[in-house]
Design a protein around this motif. Sequence first.
Motif, short mmCIF file in Angstrom:
data_model
loop_
_atom_site.label_atom_id
_atom_site.label_comp_id
_atom_site.label_asym_id
_atom_site.label_seq_id
_atom_site.Cartn_x
_atom_site.Cartn_y
_atom_site.Cartn_z
N ARG A 1 -32.68 -32.34 -17.14
CA ARG A 1 -32.51 -32.45 -17.69
C ARG A 1 -30.75 -32.16 -18.07
NH1 ARG A 1 -36.14 -31.15 -22.55
NH2 ARG A 1 -35.06 -29.61 -22.67
N ARG B 1 -43.65 -17.98 -21.11
CA ARG B 1 -44.39 -18.99 -22.56
C ARG B 1 -43.58 -17.56 -23.40
NH1 ARG B 1 -47.24 -21.95 -26.30
NH2 ARG B 1 -48.43 -22.92 -24.52
N PRO C 1 -44.67 -24.35 -19.82
CA PRO C 1 -44.60 -24.86 -20.33
C PRO C 1 -43.82 -26.12 -20.88
CG PRO C 1 -45.45 -23.36 -21.71
CD PRO C 1 -45.01 -22.81 -19.74
N ALA C 2 -42.48 -27.24 -20.46
CA ALA C 2 -41.33 -26.90 -20.49
C ALA C 2 -41.77 -27.89 -21.94
CB ALA C 2 -40.91 -27.77 -19.63
N GLU C 3 -42.59 -28.45 -22.48
CA GLU C 3 -42.23 -28.66 -23.78
C GLU C 3 -42.15 -27.72 -24.49
OE1 GLU C 3 -46.53 -27.73 -22.98
OE2 GLU C 3 -45.18 -28.89 -21.20
N LEU C 4 -42.43 -26.57 -24.46
CA LEU C 4 -41.69 -25.72 -25.40
C LEU C 4 -40.42 -25.40 -25.60
CD1 LEU C 4 -43.23 -22.31 -24.18
CD2 LEU C 4 -44.16 -24.56 -26.64
N GLU D 1 -34.70 -29.91 -27.30
CA GLU D 1 -33.96 -30.61 -26.89
C GLU D 1 -32.56 -31.04 -27.49
OE1 GLU D 1 -35.55 -33.67 -25.83
OE2 GLU D 1 -37.31 -33.14 -25.63
N LEU E 1 -32.11 -28.81 -18.66
CA LEU E 1 -33.51 -27.82 -17.83
C LEU E 1 -32.93 -27.97 -16.54
CD1 LEU E 1 -36.46 -26.93 -17.84
CD2 LEU E 1 -37.58 -29.23 -18.17
#
Length: 140
Positions: free
Chosen positions: A99, A49, A77-80, A83, A87
């Motif tokens: 992705r 992170r 934590p890939a949600e960081l 968009e 990925l």
Amino acid sequence: MLARGVCRHLRAHDFVTVEEFVPARGLRVDVMGLGPRDEIWVIECKSCRADFTGDRKWQGYLEWCDRYFWAVDRDFPAELLPEGTGLLLADGYDAEILRMGEERRLPAARRKVLMRKFARHAALRLQGLRDPGMLSAYRP
């Protein structure tokens, strides 16, 4: 180690890669991949992170590639990750594209410059491996 897995994975897709590539002054990408149809991908490897949040230059890389990716390990934590960016889940042995990054085709003139820089970078790396003392002796 992430870069090694990324490079191995891209090679399996007929890409060639260079690490620590400088597309422009002040920028240094972890991995640049050149695909079989001259597509150019940039992959930034992030180990944690803090490594991601401390990166203030990544958006400057977008204008130097057709697709942009992050490479992270399983614990990241890939949600960081923003968009629209690609990925890859990677380790020291391989990677997997989870992705695909949005495609933004480079202008022809910039692509030509990058292809030339890529070729010179790769050739200098090869020469450095074959004759390590040569590069430092002839640096302009």
